[in-house]
Design a protein around this motif. Structure first.
Motif, PDB file in Angstrom:
ATOM      1  N   SER A  27       0.814  -1.212   0.000  1.00 22.29           N
ATOM      2  CA  SER A  27       0.000   0.000   0.000  1.00 22.29           C
ATOM      3  C   SER A  27       0.854   1.270   0.000  1.00 22.29           C
ATOM      4  CB  SER A  27      -0.909   0.004   1.236  1.00 22.29           C
ATOM      5  OG  SER A  27      -1.502   1.268   1.407  1.00 22.29           O
ATOM      6  N   ILE A  28       0.624   2.133  -0.982  1.00 15.94           N
ATOM      7  CA  ILE A  28       1.383   3.385  -1.060  1.00 15.94           C
ATOM      8  C   ILE A  28       0.981   4.325   0.068  1.00 15.94           C
ATOM      9  CG2 ILE A  28       1.789   5.454  -2.440  1.00 15.94           C
ATOM     10  CD1 ILE A  28       3.239   3.001  -3.463  1.00 15.94           C
ATOM     11  N   VAL A  29      -0.304   4.404   0.352  1.00 12.52           N
ATOM     12  CA  VAL A  29      -0.783   5.303   1.407  1.00 12.52           C
ATOM     13  C   VAL A  29      -0.144   4.954   2.738  1.00 12.52           C
ATOM     14  CG1 VAL A  29      -2.803   5.992   2.741  1.00 12.52           C
ATOM     15  CG2 VAL A  29      -2.963   5.805   0.273  1.00 12.52           C
ATOM     16  N   SER A  30       0.062   3.676   2.962  1.00  8.82           N
ATOM     17  CA  SER A  30       0.628   3.227   4.236  1.00  8.82           C
ATOM     18  C   SER A  30       2.110   3.516   4.365  1.00  8.82           C
ATOM     19  CB  SER A  30       0.377   1.725   4.416  1.00  8.82           C
ATOM     20  OG  SER A  30      -1.005   1.468   4.467  1.00  8.82           O
ATOM     21  N   THR A  31       2.690   4.129   3.359  1.00 11.26           N
ATOM     22  CA  THR A  31       4.104   4.519   3.426  1.00 11.26           C
ATOM     23  C   THR A  31       4.255   6.025   3.267  1.00 11.26           C
ATOM     24  OG1 THR A  31       4.416   4.127   1.055  1.00 11.26           O
ATOM     25  CG2 THR A  31       4.906   2.293   2.545  1.00 11.26           C
ATOM     26  N   ASN A  32       3.213   6.791   3.596  1.00 11.58           N
ATOM     27  CA  ASN A  32       3.331   8.246   3.544  1.00 11.58           C
ATOM     28  C   ASN A  32       4.455   8.744   4.431  1.00 11.58           C
ATOM     29  OD1 ASN A  32       1.285   8.621   1.695  1.00 11.58           O
ATOM     30  ND2 ASN A  32      -0.270   9.075   3.222  1.00 11.58           N
ATOM     31  N   ALA A  33       4.650   8.102   5.551  1.00 10.17           N
ATOM     32  CA  ALA A  33       5.762   8.391   6.440  1.00 10.17           C
ATOM     33  C   ALA A  33       6.594   7.129   6.606  1.00 10.17           C
ATOM     34  CB  ALA A  33       5.274   8.864   7.802  1.00 10.17           C
ATOM     35  N   MET A  34       7.880   7.279   6.519  1.00 12.83           N
ATOM     36  CA  MET A  34       8.798   6.154   6.709  1.00 12.83           C
ATOM     37  C   MET A  34       9.960   6.619   7.557  1.00 12.83           C
ATOM     38  SD  MET A  34       8.844   4.331   2.941  1.00 12.83           S
ATOM     39  CE  MET A  34       9.721   2.879   3.547  1.00 12.83           C
ATOM     40  N   GLY A  35      10.573   5.676   8.224  1.00 17.56           N
ATOM     41  CA  GLY A  35      11.706   6.076   9.046  1.00 17.56           C
ATOM     42  C   GLY A  35      12.359   4.900   9.735  1.00 17.56           C
ATOM     43  N   TRP A  36      13.199   5.229  10.696  1.00 19.02           N
ATOM     44  CA  TRP A  36      14.008   4.241  11.397  1.00 19.02           C
ATOM     45  C   TRP A  36      13.895   4.428  12.908  1.00 19.02           C
ATOM     46  CZ3 TRP A  36      16.426   0.508   8.599  1.00 19.02           C
ATOM     47  CH2 TRP A  36      16.528   0.723   7.216  1.00 19.02           C
ATOM     48  N   CYS A  95      13.106  -0.532  10.335  1.00 15.40           N
ATOM     49  CA  CYS A  95      12.377   0.346   9.439  1.00 15.40           C
ATOM     50  C   CYS A  95      10.905   0.336   9.823  1.00 15.40           C
ATOM     51  CB  CYS A  95      12.547  -0.140   8.000  1.00 15.40           C
ATOM     52  SG  CYS A  95      11.744   0.885   6.758  1.00 15.40           S
ATOM     53  N   ASN A  96      10.288   1.504   9.737  1.00 17.48           N
ATOM     54  CA  ASN A  96       8.874   1.635  10.089  1.00 17.48           C
ATOM     55  C   ASN A  96       8.178   2.472   9.026  1.00 17.48           C
ATOM     56  OD1 ASN A  96       6.925   3.578  12.344  1.00 17.48           O
ATOM     57  ND2 ASN A  96       6.525   1.435  11.866  1.00 17.48           N
ATOM     58  N   ALA A  97       6.975   2.080   8.675  1.00 13.22           N
ATOM     59  CA  ALA A  97       6.176   2.831   7.708  1.00 13.22           C
ATOM     60  C   ALA A  97       4.772   3.011   8.247  1.00 13.22           C
ATOM     61  CB  ALA A  97       6.140   2.092   6.371  1.00 13.22           C
ATOM     62  N   ALA A  98       4.199   4.173   7.996  1.00 13.07           N
ATOM     63  CA  ALA A  98       2.865   4.468   8.505  1.00 13.07           C
ATOM     64  C   ALA A  98       2.196   5.514   7.622  1.00 13.07           C
ATOM     65  CB  ALA A  98       2.951   4.976   9.952  1.00 13.07           C
ATOM     66  N   ILE A  99       0.902   5.756   7.871  1.00 12.60           N
ATOM     67  CA  ILE A  99       0.180   6.701   7.024  1.00 12.60           C
ATOM     68  C   ILE A  99       0.558   8.147   7.354  1.00 12.60           C
ATOM     69  CG2 ILE A  99      -1.723   5.109   6.658  1.00 12.60           C
ATOM     70  CD1 ILE A  99      -3.332   6.744   8.691  1.00 12.60           C
ATOM     71  N   SER A 100       1.156   8.383   8.510  1.00 18.37           N
ATOM     72  CA  SER A 100       1.581   9.726   8.885  1.00 18.37           C
ATOM     73  C   SER A 100       2.691   9.623   9.923  1.00 18.37           C
ATOM     74  CB  SER A 100       0.420  10.524   9.468  1.00 18.37           C
ATOM     75  OG  SER A 100       0.015   9.982  10.717  1.00 18.37           O
ATOM     76  N   ILE A 101       3.425  10.709  10.116  1.00 20.05           N
ATOM     77  CA  ILE A 101       4.470  10.706  11.150  1.00 20.05           C
ATOM     78  C   ILE A 101       3.844  10.477  12.514  1.00 20.05           C
ATOM     79  CG2 ILE A 101       5.960  12.279  12.432  1.00 20.05           C
ATOM     80  CD1 ILE A 101       7.323  13.062   9.936  1.00 20.05           C
ATOM     81  N   GLY A 102       2.670  11.015  12.732  1.00 22.87           N
ATOM     82  CA  GLY A 102       2.001  10.827  14.013  1.00 22.87           C
ATOM     83  C   GLY A 102       1.617   9.399  14.306  1.00 22.87           C
ATOM     84  N   SER A 103       1.524   8.585  13.269  1.00 13.08           N
ATOM     85  CA  SER A 103       1.153   7.180  13.438  1.00 13.08           C
ATOM     86  C   SER A 103       2.360   6.262  13.535  1.00 13.08           C
ATOM     87  CB  SER A 103       0.295   6.723  12.249  1.00 13.08           C
ATOM     88  OG  SER A 103      -0.888   7.493  12.159  1.00 13.08           O
ATOM     89  N   MET A 104       3.539   6.805  13.399  1.00 15.43           N
ATOM     90  CA  MET A 104       4.737   5.962  13.414  1.00 15.43           C
ATOM     91  C   MET A 104       5.047   5.463  14.819  1.00 15.43           C
ATOM     92  SD  MET A 104       7.307   7.771  10.704  1.00 15.43           S
ATOM     93  CE  MET A 104       8.439   6.379  10.812  1.00 15.43           C
ATOM     94  N   GLY A 105       5.715   4.334  14.864  1.00 10.45           N
ATOM     95  CA  GLY A 105       6.150   3.782  16.132  1.00 10.45           C
ATOM     96  C   GLY A 105       5.145   2.904  16.829  1.00 10.45           C
TER      97      GLY A 105
END
Length: 121
Positions: A27-36, A95-105
């Motif tokens: 899902s592309i939407v689910s990778t709007n925010a990515m990080g470590w 690595c973490n991916a989420a729909i927004s930075i607020g949803s990460m982690g």
């Protein structure tokens, strides 16, 4: 559903550099925010760096000026360039991916399997 494939960990001497990569599929939407994130030995998991599809970046204070996060939206891949590595950077990096930075982690996002980074002389 997003699958994350990490690469680039290893053993490096203090002051050295490593580059981590994380390629996402699904899902592309689910990778709007990515990080470590990273989990040092015996410690809690912590955010290292995050980036949105539009290029907004967040860094942990401990890595500012040494680490750079970037992404290639066409490849849905995020990179973490780590320079001037210190002993305290030793950790498993996830690595973490989420729909927004607020949803990460959290549990709503997707996680990679983790890659070990060891800084040792």
């Amino acid at each position: 559903q997003v699958q994350l494939a990490e690469s680039g960990g290893g053993l490096v001497q203090p002051g050295g550099s490593l580059r981590l990569s994380c390629a996402a599929s699904g899902s592309i939407v689910s990778t709007n925010a990515m990080g470590w994130y990273r989990r040092p030995p015996g410690k809690q998991r912590e955010l290292v760096a995050a980036i949105t599809r539009g290029g907004i970046r967040n860094y942990a204070d401990s890595v500012k000026g040494r680490f750079t996060i970037s992404r290639d939206n066409a490849k849905n891949t995020v990179y973490l360039q780590m320079n001037s590595l210190k002993y305290e950077d030793t950790a498993v990096y996830y690595c973490n991916a989420a729909i927004s930075i607020g949803s990460m982690g959290g549990s709503s996002g997707s996680w990679g399997q983790g890659t070990q980074v060891t800084v040792s002389s």
